[in-house]
Design an enzyme around this catalytic site. Structure first.
Site, PDB file in Angstrom:
ATOM      1  N   ASP A  17      23.035   1.440  14.380  1.00  0.00           N
ATOM      2  CA  ASP A  17      24.185   1.605  15.255  1.00  0.00           C
ATOM      3  C   ASP A  17      24.017   2.880  16.083  1.00  0.00           C
ATOM      4  O   ASP A  17      23.633   3.929  15.541  1.00  0.00           O
ATOM      5  CB  ASP A  17      25.451   1.686  14.401  1.00  0.00           C
ATOM      6  CG  ASP A  17      26.698   1.814  15.235  1.00  0.00           C
ATOM      7  OD1 ASP A  17      27.046   0.847  15.923  1.00  0.00           O
ATOM      8  OD2 ASP A  17      27.330   2.888  15.199  1.00  0.00           O
ATOM      9  N   GLU A  57      20.805   0.051  18.855  1.00  0.00           N
ATOM     10  CA  GLU A  57      21.421   0.237  20.158  1.00  0.00           C
ATOM     11  C   GLU A  57      20.764   1.448  20.823  1.00  0.00           C
ATOM     12  O   GLU A  57      20.841   2.560  20.291  1.00  0.00           O
ATOM     13  CB  GLU A  57      22.921   0.483  20.011  1.00  0.00           C
ATOM     14  CG  GLU A  57      23.693  -0.715  19.486  1.00  0.00           C
ATOM     15  CD  GLU A  57      25.180  -0.405  19.344  1.00  0.00           C
ATOM     16  OE1 GLU A  57      25.990  -1.093  19.981  1.00  0.00           O
ATOM     17  OE2 GLU A  57      25.522   0.521  18.576  1.00  0.00           O
TER      18      GLU A  57
END
Length: 666
Positions: free
Chosen positions: A350, A379
Site C-alpha cells: 500500500d 502502489e
C-alpha cells in the site's frame, strides 16, 4: 489505500538527548541509534522458561507485565527487564507461561509510555492490546508441513483477483456458512439459489491464479468485541503487523484460532491451485502517539518535518521511515515471517511510494533467497509528498531501479475509464478521443515501444517499466468506483446492454495486454457499489457481492472465464519480456479515433497461432480495419469468445462491431 481514515496524530520531535539505563546517552540523530542484531523476536517460549526481548535504546527502564486474560483485569506479575547490547532489554521468566498474555511498558524521560504488545507480536488477544503465548504446533492444520505453493513459471502467467473477506462471502446469497471469515475460503460446494458455484469453487471455475486479500493482519478500526454490530472496514489501519485480524476469525478471544484459520484458508487455496497475496500497509500506523512503534522507541519509526511535526505522506496522519535501519529490518523480517509461518505467496504494498527504493530492493532480495516466484508489487505513489528525496522513493517513475517489483498503471486505467478524480468524464471506453496512446502504453506493459507516442500518454511522458511484468493492468480495484459504477458515471445514458458490452471490452484490453492482469472481486458478475467510490466503511448493503448476479449476468461471467482461458492458452498475450514485445507486437494503422488494433506476429513467444489480430472499437458504430491478407479464424467478436472458433475471415479488411473487441488468428 483508503481516503478519509481517522487517525490519532501525535507530535514527536527528533530526540537529541536520551537517557539509557542509569547513564545519560545522547543520540544526535535517529541514524545513530544502535541496531539490534539477529532477529526482532520479542518472545521465545519453552515450557520451562520464556525469554522476552524488546529493542528500546532510549528507555530508562522497561517492565514486562503478565496477564491471565487478553483484556480486562490487572497484571498478575510485573517483571523488570535488564538492558543488554544494542539498546535491547531482556528478561527470562522461569515458569510455564503457555496461554498467558503480556505487554511491555517503557519509561523515557521519567514518563511511562503505556502498555504495548511490542512491535513484533505474533499472537494477540481480542483487539490486539496484549500479546499472547500460544502452542504454535497446535495452530498448524493437518498436512500443513506438506503445503506447497502452486507452480508458477513466470510472473507473466499471473492472474490476480483482489478481494475483501467480508465482501466475498457475507451476503445471504453466497451459500457460505462462515460468512466474512477466513474459513469462507475453505468451503467447497457452496452455491447461490440457482445452483451456481460461489466461494472458492467460483474462483477455481473462473481460473484466477492469485487471490489478493485486502489487509488481513490485525487492524484497529473494527472492534472485535462487537462483531454482532456488523462493522465494516477495508483494514488499512495497522495495529499489529504480524498477526491475522481477529474479526475474520470465528473466535477473536482465542489467540490461536485466528492463526490456525488463516493457515486453513491458505492451505485450501493452495490445494485449489491458487496462490495468496497479502496486502501490506507498512507506510503508516492507525494512530501515532498510542502506536506500538511510538510507545517503544518514540519518534524513530516515523519521519518528521523540519519543524519536528509528523510527516504525512500516507494522508493518514503519519508516514513510517523505511530508510532507518530498524524500520527496514522490521519490514524485511515481517515479509519473511508471513512467507515462512503462513506460506504467503506475494505482497501488495500500500502506498509503496512512501518507502525508499533501497528498502524495497532489499525486500525483493530477501524474498528471492526464499522463493523468487513470490510476487512483490504496490502502489507507485503516495497520498501526500513524503519527507524524503523523491528520486530515492519507490515511486512509479523509479520502477526501473527496482527490478522484480511491479506497480499499478493508472495511465492504462484512466486511459480506458477517465480520471478517477473526475467521475463524470470518461475516456476510451466512453468514446472520448485522446486516450488511445495511454491505452497503448498499457497494452505494451509500460515499456519502451517505438509505436507508442509517449508525449500523448497521461501522467507519464516516458516508459517506466524495464519489463512488462513490472506493470499491473487493471480498470478498477477496491479504491475508486468499481468498473460498472465507473461506466455508469461517465455514460449515464448507457443502456444495460451497452454496459455489458463495455464491461467486456474493458477486460479484454486488460487480459490481452502484456502486463499482469488484475481484476476486482465481483467484476466478473458485474458487481456494483451503488456509486460509492470510497466504501472503506460502508455497510454490507454497499460492499457485499450479491451472488444472484452470477445468474443474472451469466453471459458476462462466461466471457471472463473464457478470456482468462484465452490468455492462459496463448503465450503471445503474456510474453513477459520487453524485447519480445517490441519484436512481436505491432500496432496497426487505423482510421479515426476510438479504435486501437495490434498484431502479435511470427508465432510470438512460441505461440501456436502464427499471427493474431486484436482490435478494440469503443465507437457505437462498427469500424473498418485493414489487416494483412490471409485466412483468419475469429475467436472473439461482438461480446462472445470461443477459442475453438466463431467463424473465418478472409481478405484484407475486417469489420469490428461497435463497443466490442475482435480477436482472430491465422
Amino acid at each position: 489505500m483508503k481516503i478519509g481514515i481517522n487517525s490519532i496524530i501525535g507530535v514527536t520531535t527528533v530526540a537529541t538527548v536520551m537517557s539509557c539505563s542509569s547513564a545519560k546517552k545522547e543520540y544526535a540523530s535517529f541514524e545513530l541509534y544502535p541496531v539490534r542484531t539477529g532477529s526482532l523476536m520479542e518472545m521465545e517460549y519453552t515450557p520451562e522458561a520464556t525469554k522476552f526481548t524488546l529493542w528500546s535504546p532510549t528507555a530508562e527502564e522497561v517492565r514486562l507485565m503478565l496477564y491471565d486474560e487478553g483484556e480486562g483485569g490487572h497484571a498478575y506479575e510485573t517483571v523488570k527487564m535488564e538492558l543488554g547490547e544494542d539498546g535491547t532489554w531482556a528478561t527470562v521468566v522461569n515458569k510455564n507461561l503457555l496461554n498467558k498474555f503480556y505487554t511491555f511498558n517503557v519509561k523515557i524521560n521519567d514518563k511511562w509510555q503505556g502498555d504495548t504488545p511490542g512491535i513484533n507480536a505474533h499472537a494477540v488477544g481480542v483487539n490486539g492490546k496484549r500479546a499472547a503465548i500460544i502452542d504454535w504446533k497446535a495452530t498448524n492444520p493437518e498436512g500443513w508441513e506438506n503445503d506447497q505453493r502452486p507452480p508458477l513459471k513466470s510472473p507473466a502467467d499471473m492472474i490476480i483477483y483482489e478481494m475483501h473477506h467480508r465482501d466475498f462471502s457475507v451476503d445471504s446469497t453466497s451459500g457460505i456458512k462462515n460468512k466474512g471469515k477466513f474459513l469462507a475460503l475453505t468451503e467447497h460446494g457452496t452455491m447461490n439459489s440457482d445452483k451456481l458455484l460461489t466461494g472458492i469453487d467460483h474462483l477455481i471455475e473462473l481460473g484466477v491464479t492469485h487471490v489478493h486479500l485486502l489487509p488481513s493482519y490485525d487492524y484497529a478500526s473494527v472492534d472485535e468485541t462487537k462483531l454482532d454490530e456488523n462493522q465494516y472496514n477495508w483494514g488499512y489501519d495497522p495495529l499489529n503487523y504480524n498477526v491475522p485480524d481477529g474479526s475474520y476469525s470465528t473466535d477473536p478471544y482465542q489467540p490461536a484460532t485466528r492463526v490456525k484459520e488463516f493457515k486453513q484458508m491458505v492451505q485450501a487455496l493452495h490445494k485449489a491451485g491458487i496462490r495468496v497475496i497479502l496486502d501490506v500497509v507498512y507506510n503508516h500506523t492507525f494512530n501515532t502517539a498510542e502506536s506500538n512503534f511510538e510507545r517503544t522507541v518514540p519518534g524513530y519509526f516515523y519521519r518528521q518535518k523540519e519543524d519536528g511535526t509528523l510527516a504525512n505522506g500516507s494522508g493518514c496522519g503519519n508516514e513510517t521511515a523505511s530508510e532507518r535501519p530498524m524500520m527496514r529490518k522490521f519490514m524485511i523480517e515481517s515479509v519473511l515471517y508471513w512467507m515462512k509461518e503462513y506460506h504467503i505467496d506475494g505482497f501488495r504494498f500500500d502506498l509503496m511510494g512512501v518507502h525508499d527504493i533501497e528498502t524495497m530492493n532489499e525486500i525483493r532480495k530477501a524474498v528471492d533467497e526464499v522463493d523468487s516466484t513470490v510476487c512483490v508489487y504496490g502502489e507507485g505513489w503516495a497520498a501526500e509528498t513524503p519527507q524524503y528525496p523523491v528520486d530515492s522513493l519507490a515511486m512509479k517513475k523509479n520502477v526501473a531501479y527496482m527490478p522484480g517489483i511491479a506497480v499499478f498503471s493508472d495511465e492504462f486505467r484512466d486511459g480506458l475509464c477517465g480520471s478517477v478524480w473526475e467521475k463524470g468524464k470518461g475516456a476510451f471506453l466512453a468514446g472520448v478521443p485522446g486516450g488511445e496512446n495511454s491505452v497503448k502504453f498499457g497494452i505494451v506493459g509500460a515499456i519502451e515501444h517505438p509505436q507508442v507516442r509517449y508525449d500523448s500518454v497521461n501522467y507519464s511522458r516516458q516508459a517506466w517499466a524495464g519489463q512488462p511484468t513490472q506493470m499491473i493492468s487493471y480498470v478498477s480495484c477496491h479504491d475508486g468506483l468499481c468498473l460498472v459504477d465507473r461506466l455508469k458515471a461517465s455514460m449515464p445514458e448507457a443502456t444495460p446492454e451497452q454496459l455489458v458490452r463495455l464491461d467486456k471490452l474493458a477486460q479484454t484490453v486488460v487480459f490481452t495486454s502484456q502486463g499482469i492482469p488484475f481484476i476486482y472481486a465481483g467484476e466478473e458478475v458485474m458487481r456494483d457499489k451503488q456509486g460509492v467510490d470510497n466504501s472503506y466503511k460502508s455497510p454490507d448493503a454497499v460492499n457485499a457481492i450479491d451472488w444472484r448476479r452470477k445468474t443474472m449476468n451469466g453471459d458476462v461471467f462466461m466471457y471472463y472465464k473464457r478470456l482468462i482461458d484465452l490468455r492462459k492458452s496463448h503465450p503471445a498475450f503474456r510474453m513477459g519480456d520487453a524485447e519480445k514485445v517490441r519484436k512481436h507486437l505491432e500496432f496497426l494503422p487505423v482510421e479515426g479515433q476510438n479504435l486501437i488494433a495490434f498484431r502479435l506476429k511470427d508465432h510470438a513467444n512460441g505461440d501456436s497461432w502464427e499471427d493474431i489480430i486484436v482490435a478494440f472499437n469503443s465507437r457505437m458504430t462498427p469500424a473498418r480495419l485493414a489487416v494483412p491478407a490471409g485466412k483468419y479464424t475469429v475467436v472473439c467478436k461482438d461480446g462472445v469468445i470461443d477459442v475453438r472458433g466463431l467463424g473465418t475471415q478472409t481478405g484484407t479488411e475486417v469489420i469490428i462491431p461497435g463497443q466490442s473487441a475482435l480477436i482472430m488468428y491465422r
